[in-house]
Write a protein that holds these residues in place. Sequence first.
Motif, PDB file in Angstrom:
ATOM      1  N   MET A 115      46.738  44.412  34.618  1.00  0.00           N
ATOM      2  CA  MET A 115      47.035  44.454  36.052  1.00  0.00           C
ATOM      3  C   MET A 115      45.956  43.776  36.884  1.00  0.00           C
ATOM      4  SD  MET A 115      48.202  47.669  38.409  1.00  0.00           S
ATOM      5  CE  MET A 115      46.632  48.532  38.438  1.00  0.00           C
ATOM      6  N   GLU A 116      44.710  44.222  36.760  1.00  0.00           N
ATOM      7  CA  GLU A 116      43.663  43.710  37.633  1.00  0.00           C
ATOM      8  C   GLU A 116      43.381  42.231  37.371  1.00  0.00           C
ATOM      9  OE1 GLU A 116      42.513  45.829  40.087  1.00  0.00           O
ATOM     10  OE2 GLU A 116      44.131  46.980  39.188  1.00  0.00           O
ATOM     11  N   LYS A 117      43.249  41.862  36.104  1.00  0.00           N
ATOM     12  CA  LYS A 117      42.911  40.464  35.840  1.00  0.00           C
ATOM     13  C   LYS A 117      44.090  39.543  36.139  1.00  0.00           C
ATOM     14  CE  LYS A 117      39.742  39.375  32.776  1.00  0.00           C
ATOM     15  NZ  LYS A 117      38.969  39.224  31.518  1.00  0.00           N
ATOM     16  N   THR A 118      45.303  40.028  35.947  1.00  0.00           N
ATOM     17  CA  THR A 118      46.475  39.240  36.352  1.00  0.00           C
ATOM     18  C   THR A 118      46.432  38.974  37.853  1.00  0.00           C
ATOM     19  OG1 THR A 118      47.834  40.128  34.561  1.00  0.00           O
ATOM     20  CG2 THR A 118      48.998  39.233  36.458  1.00  0.00           C
ATOM     21  N   TRP A 119      46.094  39.993  38.607  1.00  0.00           N
ATOM     22  CA  TRP A 119      45.932  39.855  40.061  1.00  0.00           C
ATOM     23  C   TRP A 119      44.827  38.845  40.383  1.00  0.00           C
ATOM     24  CZ3 TRP A 119      43.261  44.191  43.342  1.00  0.00           C
ATOM     25  CH2 TRP A 119      43.361  43.889  44.713  1.00  0.00           C
ATOM     26  N   ALA A 120      43.704  38.964  39.677  1.00  0.00           N
ATOM     27  CA  ALA A 120      42.576  38.070  39.942  1.00  0.00           C
ATOM     28  C   ALA A 120      42.925  36.616  39.649  1.00  0.00           C
ATOM     29  CB  ALA A 120      41.373  38.503  39.105  1.00  0.00           C
ATOM     30  N   TYR A 121      43.549  36.369  38.503  1.00  0.00           N
ATOM     31  CA  TYR A 121      43.897  34.986  38.153  1.00  0.00           C
ATOM     32  C   TYR A 121      44.867  34.397  39.173  1.00  0.00           C
ATOM     33  CZ  TYR A 121      41.889  36.028  33.514  1.00  0.00           C
ATOM     34  OH  TYR A 121      41.061  36.374  32.477  1.00  0.00           O
ATOM     35  N   ARG A 122      45.817  35.201  39.620  1.00  0.00           N
ATOM     36  CA  ARG A 122      46.775  34.721  40.621  1.00  0.00           C
ATOM     37  C   ARG A 122      46.063  34.382  41.922  1.00  0.00           C
ATOM     38  NH1 ARG A 122      49.733  38.924  40.727  1.00  0.00           N
ATOM     39  NH2 ARG A 122      49.024  39.865  42.665  1.00  0.00           N
ATOM     40  N   GLN A 123      45.198  35.279  42.379  1.00  0.00           N
ATOM     41  CA  GLN A 123      44.491  35.058  43.644  1.00  0.00           C
ATOM     42  C   GLN A 123      43.563  33.852  43.548  1.00  0.00           C
ATOM     43  OE1 GLN A 123      44.817  37.681  46.265  1.00  0.00           O
ATOM     44  NE2 GLN A 123      44.163  35.973  47.544  1.00  0.00           N
ATOM     45  N   ASP A 124      42.946  33.674  42.394  1.00  0.00           N
ATOM     46  CA  ASP A 124      41.951  32.618  42.208  1.00  0.00           C
ATOM     47  C   ASP A 124      42.580  31.233  42.151  1.00  0.00           C
ATOM     48  OD1 ASP A 124      39.290  32.023  42.137  1.00  0.00           O
ATOM     49  OD2 ASP A 124      38.931  32.731  40.102  1.00  0.00           O
ATOM     50  N   GLN A 125      43.897  31.169  42.096  1.00  0.00           N
ATOM     51  CA  GLN A 125      44.576  29.878  42.063  1.00  0.00           C
ATOM     52  C   GLN A 125      45.314  29.577  43.366  1.00  0.00           C
ATOM     53  OE1 GLN A 125      46.330  29.075  37.860  1.00  0.00           O
ATOM     54  NE2 GLN A 125      46.100  31.292  38.012  1.00  0.00           N
ATOM     55  N   LEU A 126      45.127  30.426  44.361  1.00  0.00           N
ATOM     56  CA  LEU A 126      45.713  30.161  45.668  1.00  0.00           C
ATOM     57  C   LEU A 126      44.810  29.207  46.465  1.00  0.00           C
ATOM     58  CD1 LEU A 126      46.886  33.767  46.617  1.00  0.00           C
ATOM     59  CD2 LEU A 126      48.353  31.795  46.109  1.00  0.00           C
ATOM     60  N   PRO A 127      45.367  28.508  47.439  1.00  0.00           N
ATOM     61  CA  PRO A 127      44.519  27.636  48.249  1.00  0.00           C
ATOM     62  C   PRO A 127      43.446  28.400  49.016  1.00  0.00           C
ATOM     63  CG  PRO A 127      46.725  27.829  49.196  1.00  0.00           C
ATOM     64  CD  PRO A 127      46.791  28.435  47.836  1.00  0.00           C
ATOM     65  N   SER A 128      43.624  29.698  49.155  1.00  0.00           N
ATOM     66  CA  SER A 128      42.662  30.538  49.870  1.00  0.00           C
ATOM     67  C   SER A 128      41.602  31.132  48.961  1.00  0.00           C
ATOM     68  CB  SER A 128      43.403  31.675  50.575  1.00  0.00           C
ATOM     69  OG  SER A 128      44.171  32.413  49.630  1.00  0.00           O
ATOM     70  N   THR A 129      41.545  30.701  47.699  1.00  0.00           N
ATOM     71  CA  THR A 129      40.537  31.269  46.812  1.00  0.00           C
ATOM     72  C   THR A 129      39.148  31.082  47.404  1.00  0.00           C
ATOM     73  OG1 THR A 129      39.745  31.383  44.539  1.00  0.00           O
ATOM     74  CG2 THR A 129      40.199  29.185  45.416  1.00  0.00           C
ATOM     75  N   HIS A 130      38.244  31.936  47.006  1.00  0.00           N
ATOM     76  CA  HIS A 130      36.897  31.922  47.574  1.00  0.00           C
ATOM     77  C   HIS A 130      35.946  32.509  46.545  1.00  0.00           C
ATOM     78  CE1 HIS A 130      37.183  36.309  48.178  1.00  0.00           C
ATOM     79  NE2 HIS A 130      38.432  36.072  48.545  1.00  0.00           N
ATOM     80  N   PRO A 131      34.664  32.293  46.686  1.00  0.00           N
ATOM     81  CA  PRO A 131      33.720  32.936  45.780  1.00  0.00           C
ATOM     82  C   PRO A 131      33.785  34.459  45.909  1.00  0.00           C
ATOM     83  CG  PRO A 131      32.667  31.158  47.003  1.00  0.00           C
ATOM     84  CD  PRO A 131      33.997  31.385  47.638  1.00  0.00           C
ATOM     85  N   VAL A 132      33.319  35.138  44.870  1.00  0.00           N
ATOM     86  CA  VAL A 132      33.239  36.598  44.950  1.00  0.00           C
ATOM     87  C   VAL A 132      32.397  36.991  46.163  1.00  0.00           C
ATOM     88  CG1 VAL A 132      32.419  38.677  43.773  1.00  0.00           C
ATOM     89  CG2 VAL A 132      33.579  36.878  42.469  1.00  0.00           C
ATOM     90  N   VAL A 133      31.273  36.316  46.332  1.00  0.00           N
ATOM     91  CA  VAL A 133      30.490  36.466  47.559  1.00  0.00           C
ATOM     92  C   VAL A 133      31.092  35.494  48.563  1.00  0.00           C
ATOM     93  CG1 VAL A 133      28.204  36.362  48.607  1.00  0.00           C
ATOM     94  CG2 VAL A 133      28.442  37.035  46.216  1.00  0.00           C
ATOM     95  N   ALA A 134      31.938  36.007  49.433  1.00  0.00           N
ATOM     96  CA  ALA A 134      32.785  35.152  50.264  1.00  0.00           C
ATOM     97  C   ALA A 134      32.071  34.728  51.545  1.00  0.00           C
ATOM     98  CB  ALA A 134      34.072  35.894  50.625  1.00  0.00           C
ATOM     99  N   GLU A 135      32.566  33.661  52.117  1.00  0.00           N
ATOM    100  CA  GLU A 135      32.097  33.232  53.442  1.00  0.00           C
ATOM    101  C   GLU A 135      32.944  33.957  54.485  1.00  0.00           C
ATOM    102  OE1 GLU A 135      29.777  31.626  56.214  1.00  0.00           O
ATOM    103  OE2 GLU A 135      29.465  31.364  54.068  1.00  0.00           O
TER     104      GLU A 135
END
Length: 847
Positions: A349-369
């Motif tokens: 569940m969690e990593k599936t969510w992470a991989y999906r989010q990390d491939q969106l145009p809005s992806t950002h570093p873990v330490v976000a701006e």
Amino acid sequence: MPGENLTRIEAQERRAVVDTKSYEVGLDLTRGPEVFGSRTVVRFTATAGADTFIDLIAREVRSITLNGADLPASAFADSRIALTGLAAENELIVDADCLYTNTGEGLHRFVDPVDGEVYLYSQFEVPDSRRVFVVFEQPDLKATFQFTVTAPEPWAIVSNSPTPEPKKHGDGTATWTFEATPRISSYITALIAGPYESTFSELTSASGRVIPLGVYGRKSLWQYLDADYIFDKTRQGFAYFEEKFDYAYPFAKYDQLFVPEFNAGAMENAGAVTFTESYVFRSKVTDAIKERRVVTVLHELAHMWFGDLVTMKWWNDLWLNESFAEWASTIATAEATEWTEAWTTFAAMEKTWAYRQDQLPSTHPVVAEINDLEDVQVNFDGITYAKGGSVLKQLAAWVGIDEFFAGVSRYFKKHEWQNTELGDLLSELEQTSGRELGTWSKKWLETAGVNTLSPEIATDVDGRITRFAIVQTAPADYPTIRPHRLGVGFYSLQADALVRMHHVELDVDGDLTEVAELKGIAQPDLVLLNDEDLAYAKIRLDPRSLQTAIAHLGKISDPLARSLVWGAAWDQTRDAEASASDYVDLVLRNIGAETESTTVRTTLGQLQLAANSYVAPEKRDATRKRVADALWHLAEAAEAGSDNQLQFVTAFATAASTPEQWQQVRRVRDGEVDFAGLDIDTDLSWQLLVSLAAGGVVTAAEIDDALAADNTAKGGEFAAQAKAALPDLDARRTAWASLIDNDDLPNTIVRSSALGFTNPAGVALLGEFVQPYFDMLLPIWDSRTYQIAQYLIVGLYPAALANLSLRDATRAWLSANADAPAALRRLVNENLAGVERALAVQERDAQ
């Protein structure tokens, strides 16, 4: 939402001249159903002569007094009170009338339809304590908070400090005067009030203190609240965290309150955690939901240290709260409770969510701006939670788990009751591990994107491996190549099982890593990169492994390995590297043998998306019918009373797409089809009714009858979803008007109605609402609270259309509204990304 934003620069400038000492907050909850009285005394130091502002959202400000002088009413404007000519020591007194909300932000007011009782709870993260009292609304201006509350005498009143004996006034009201809290941030203060039922226990902390424990819930749900189990998991969490963190629980008591119409899973208010009532099980739920509740209980408990004791300076370090709580709750669940496969759940569940989010145009570093409050509102996402938790798991393995916990302990002791940044934690971990972490941080925490790992295999005529290499790639926009520690598993068919025959663990870095130790071994039926899930990366199955997975995935005995194969197959499908039709085959052939509830739940959701949006349009109707028919047969074959039986029945109802299938749903709901061990209880009956509504098999009047029989908050949500799903244009227009033309619906009804409105069974009607959708975006963003605006902007997007027209209309809006608020554009861009991905996968499936 004009005037309610706060930029990071403004917060830094304010912090440079102000330091808060204390708040005395007096709240009067006896003024009727719309407003409550709020009188706050704020004591703070400042640079003498400086000017600044303090935050407040209120219907009316009655008086403002700064250092004994009355300020004019004009000092309050645009959700701020201007403070000029400050002294070195200051006292501000503000008397205001504030508004209750029904959006789950600020002080939420709910009237129970069962008995008419009124319940209140606060939700202040990110910027909503200012809806209840005047406050410097930023996390690095910590203070003590002392609450005094006047309310109906029979009510339970809960805040961060232990509840005192009330002073009764003889007129049916009473006043509770709480002790001041330790120095905490405003967003974790809390007030919960109403005729909540409660039960109490206690535990002895590692410090020797006795910690009172409480569990609270509404009267009409109290019979379903298994408080003893909640206490049991809480005790296990306390023991685990106090030992591993080597730091005793920092607050005076620990209450857990299950509150109505909650937007999130839970909120980590110091000593007074609020939870969604979805975790009060009035009907049978899946093991996935039961386990999720345990993880959530421990997630919020972990926050008492990560976030409440030590808090980020600004919201760019939100991960210091959420990633750590995500990681800590998962390891605690796996090691301290009966849910020992928590890391399998995390992978599913969690990593599936992470991989999906990390491939969106809005992806950002873990330490976000994070430039302003609107930025952080949209950043409670799969990066901040799940990717951050994933890379922390990797970091703990890299530095050593004992060294990791020792560094965390030093961090708590050094920075207790203070605010921190990334470097503060890394320096403590460097001290305990002896490793330099700056390079690791730059690659994992300060850059965005997910890497893909693929096997390259060459064999001789006998099928033995002559070369095995791992290729690492990165997306063009985020080209960082990262180091990974991972396992490689070789699985071969043995009798009726797919068995791991060989395993190596190695470091992977760079674009290509040769694995010489695998030369000479016979090529297995399935090669699994990242075996045991040590790395955060998408993995690829070679063609032979993919075909083995389609035919035999269910024969892998290890649930974590199965979860990784499920995930790899899904990633290849989403990336248009494998056929969506093949993915459907994979699921339907193997899901019946899956034993992990969360894996089943996640995979069934992906199956529905594949059938509704990813298969080629010319295949869609046939695929949807085949999927529903197969789910029916899986339900029939499942063990009586099993978790899988429940999941397959509900998935069948959701997938139904033909008159014959909807008639089967009706027969199940009416008891004409008997699944042994399956009780058609209240919530399941509603889920089946929503399916029937989407299929046009029931009328609005029948939905009203069902609501009359279950006139509860949950019943109201299901009824709203069912009515919005009715497949006729008038019903859809009525639902649309209720959401867009009016702003009086509570948050959960908005969310449920939007879910019904976009039901894939009614996809043919959604084209009518494409232009109205884009027409409403800016007005809704400007006029609604953030939470309601997000529900409407994401929930009403007609994603089920998944066609070129929707893609083009979305692009056109973005092009024409380049100056729209960044957070709004982010939500629309994420919607667009889903359609663009669906179109690419459809094209691949048509080949």
